[in-house]
Design a protein around this motif. Structure first.
Motif, PDB file in Angstrom:
ATOM      1  N   UNK A  13       0.831  -1.208   0.000  1.00 44.64           N
ATOM      2  CA  UNK A  13       0.000   0.000   0.000  1.00 44.64           C
ATOM      3  C   UNK A  13       0.870   1.264   0.000  1.00 44.64           C
ATOM      4  N   UNK A  14       1.955   1.253   0.767  1.00 43.37           N
ATOM      5  CA  UNK A  14       2.865   2.399   0.768  1.00 43.37           C
ATOM      6  C   UNK A  14       3.515   2.595  -0.604  1.00 43.37           C
ATOM      7  N   UNK A  15       3.934   1.490  -1.201  1.00 38.08           N
ATOM      8  CA  UNK A  15       4.518   1.560  -2.546  1.00 38.08           C
ATOM      9  C   UNK A  15       3.519   2.198  -3.509  1.00 38.08           C
ATOM     10  N   UNK A  16       2.286   1.756  -3.440  1.00 40.43           N
ATOM     11  CA  UNK A  16       1.242   2.304  -4.314  1.00 40.43           C
ATOM     12  C   UNK A  16       0.986   3.777  -3.999  1.00 40.43           C
ATOM     13  N   UNK A  17       0.944   4.116  -2.719  1.00 39.48           N
ATOM     14  CA  UNK A  17       0.666   5.503  -2.322  1.00 39.48           C
ATOM     15  C   UNK A  17       1.715   6.463  -2.860  1.00 39.48           C
ATOM     16  N   UNK A  18       2.917   5.976  -3.062  1.00 39.20           N
ATOM     17  CA  UNK A  18       3.993   6.838  -3.546  1.00 39.20           C
ATOM     18  C   UNK A  18       4.069   6.913  -5.069  1.00 39.20           C
ATOM     19  N   UNK A  19       3.088   6.359  -5.750  1.00 38.10           N
ATOM     20  CA  UNK A  19       3.114   6.371  -7.222  1.00 38.10           C
ATOM     21  C   UNK A  19       3.076   7.782  -7.788  1.00 38.10           C
ATOM     22  N   UNK A  20       2.462   8.690  -7.059  1.00 35.29           N
ATOM     23  CA  UNK A  20       2.420  10.090  -7.520  1.00 35.29           C
ATOM     24  C   UNK A  20       3.366  10.967  -6.699  1.00 35.29           C
ATOM     25  N   UNK A  29      -3.882   7.452   6.309  1.00 37.52           N
ATOM     26  CA  UNK A  29      -4.944   6.974   7.209  1.00 37.52           C
ATOM     27  C   UNK A  29      -5.600   5.703   6.673  1.00 37.52           C
ATOM     28  N   UNK A  30      -5.741   5.616   5.356  1.00 40.29           N
ATOM     29  CA  UNK A  30      -6.314   4.405   4.753  1.00 40.29           C
ATOM     30  C   UNK A  30      -5.414   3.197   5.022  1.00 40.29           C
ATOM     31  N   UNK A  31      -4.104   3.404   4.942  1.00 40.13           N
ATOM     32  CA  UNK A  31      -3.173   2.302   5.227  1.00 40.13           C
ATOM     33  C   UNK A  31      -3.246   1.920   6.700  1.00 40.13           C
ATOM     34  N   UNK A  32      -3.240   2.921   7.571  1.00 39.44           N
ATOM     35  CA  UNK A  32      -3.290   2.659   9.012  1.00 39.44           C
ATOM     36  C   UNK A  32      -4.586   1.944   9.397  1.00 39.44           C
ATOM     37  N   UNK A  33      -5.659   2.179   8.645  1.00 40.27           N
ATOM     38  CA  UNK A  33      -6.924   1.490   8.937  1.00 40.27           C
ATOM     39  C   UNK A  33      -6.836  -0.004   8.616  1.00 40.27           C
ATOM     40  N   UNK A  34      -5.881  -0.390   7.755  1.00 40.75           N
ATOM     41  CA  UNK A  34      -5.701  -1.802   7.387  1.00 40.75           C
ATOM     42  C   UNK A  34      -4.729  -2.515   8.330  1.00 40.75           C
ATOM     43  N   UNK A  73      -5.564 -11.455  -3.888  1.00 35.99           N
ATOM     44  CA  UNK A  73      -4.980 -10.431  -4.761  1.00 35.99           C
ATOM     45  C   UNK A  73      -6.060  -9.438  -5.178  1.00 35.99           C
ATOM     46  N   UNK A  74      -7.236  -9.945  -5.552  1.00 28.99           N
ATOM     47  CA  UNK A  74      -8.341  -9.061  -5.939  1.00 28.99           C
ATOM     48  C   UNK A  74      -8.729  -8.142  -4.783  1.00 28.99           C
ATOM     49  N   UNK A  75      -8.768  -8.677  -3.573  1.00 27.91           N
ATOM     50  CA  UNK A  75      -9.083  -7.877  -2.386  1.00 27.91           C
ATOM     51  C   UNK A  75      -8.022  -6.808  -2.163  1.00 27.91           C
ATOM     52  N   UNK A  76      -6.762  -7.196  -2.302  1.00 30.01           N
ATOM     53  CA  UNK A  76      -5.665  -6.246  -2.135  1.00 30.01           C
ATOM     54  C   UNK A  76      -5.740  -5.133  -3.184  1.00 30.01           C
ATOM     55  N   UNK A  77      -6.023  -5.483  -4.420  1.00 27.78           N
ATOM     56  CA  UNK A  77      -6.154  -4.475  -5.477  1.00 27.78           C
ATOM     57  C   UNK A  77      -7.320  -3.526  -5.196  1.00 27.78           C
ATOM     58  N   UNK A  78      -8.405  -4.055  -4.660  1.00 29.34           N
ATOM     59  CA  UNK A  78      -9.538  -3.210  -4.275  1.00 29.34           C
ATOM     60  C   UNK A  78      -9.132  -2.247  -3.155  1.00 29.34           C
ATOM     61  N   UNK A  79      -8.370  -2.756  -2.180  1.00 22.84           N
ATOM     62  CA  UNK A  79      -7.897  -1.899  -1.083  1.00 22.84           C
ATOM     63  C   UNK A  79      -6.971  -0.802  -1.612  1.00 22.84           C
ATOM     64  N   UNK A  80      -6.143  -1.139  -2.584  1.00 22.84           N
ATOM     65  CA  UNK A  80      -5.252  -0.146  -3.185  1.00 22.84           C
ATOM     66  C   UNK A  80      -6.074   0.934  -3.888  1.00 22.84           C
ATOM     67  N   UNK A  81      -7.074   0.511  -4.651  1.00 20.30           N
ATOM     68  CA  UNK A  81      -7.916   1.486  -5.359  1.00 20.30           C
ATOM     69  C   UNK A  81      -8.652   2.385  -4.363  1.00 20.30           C
ATOM     70  N   UNK A  99      -2.553  -0.257 -12.920  1.00 17.04           N
ATOM     71  CA  UNK A  99      -2.347  -1.185 -14.041  1.00 17.04           C
ATOM     72  C   UNK A  99      -1.071  -2.000 -13.837  1.00 17.04           C
ATOM     73  N   UNK A 100      -0.010  -1.344 -13.409  1.00 18.85           N
ATOM     74  CA  UNK A 100       1.259  -2.018 -13.155  1.00 18.85           C
ATOM     75  C   UNK A 100       1.109  -3.064 -12.043  1.00 18.85           C
ATOM     76  N   UNK A 101       0.450  -2.690 -10.951  1.00 18.04           N
ATOM     77  CA  UNK A 101       0.292  -3.625  -9.831  1.00 18.04           C
ATOM     78  C   UNK A 101      -0.574  -4.827 -10.226  1.00 18.04           C
TER      79      UNK A 101
END
Length: 106
Positions: A13-20, A29-34, A73-81, A99-101
């Motif tokens: 999630x941190x890796x994804x959050x840093x994409x931008x 906060x979304x990561x900390x909630x997980x 994996x599908x659940x994780x991708x949903x959490x990332x989105x 798309x990359x993930x």
């Protein structure tokens, strides 16, 4: 690398959050909630010292170690989105990271 499954998820999630190149408070906060704050801080400290190659290596090793199912994996991708949308700015960099993930996680 000796992570728990939750630590791996926090790292992804941190890796994804840093994409931008901007980890917003809402994304944090979304990561900390997980995961809990202690796990977040531990993984955040490690993440800050890693380059992109190291990040991808750690993610791949973690995924291999825990044998994520297709459903997990599908659940994780949903959490990332959901995390991307937490700051109400699902931008092109985040869309490209999604798309990359999808490619590397599946």
């Amino acid at each position: 690398m000796h992570w728990t499954k939750n630590e791996l998820i926090a790292y992804i999630l941190l890796f994804a959050a840093h994409s931008d190149f901007n980890e917003s408070n809402e994304e944090r906060n979304a990561i900390i909630s997980k995961v809990n704050m202690q796990t977040f801080q531990k993984i955040h400290d490690e993440f800050k010292s890693d380059n992109d190659y190291q990040c991808l290596e750690k993610i791949q090793k973690g995924l291999d170690h825990y044998n994520f199912t297709s459903k997990q994996i599908d659940t994780l991708l949903l959490e990332i989105k959901q995390m991307f949308q937490a700051d109400h700015d699902y931008n092109i960099l985040e869309r490209n990271m999604m798309l990359f993930l999808k490619k590397i996680l599946k």
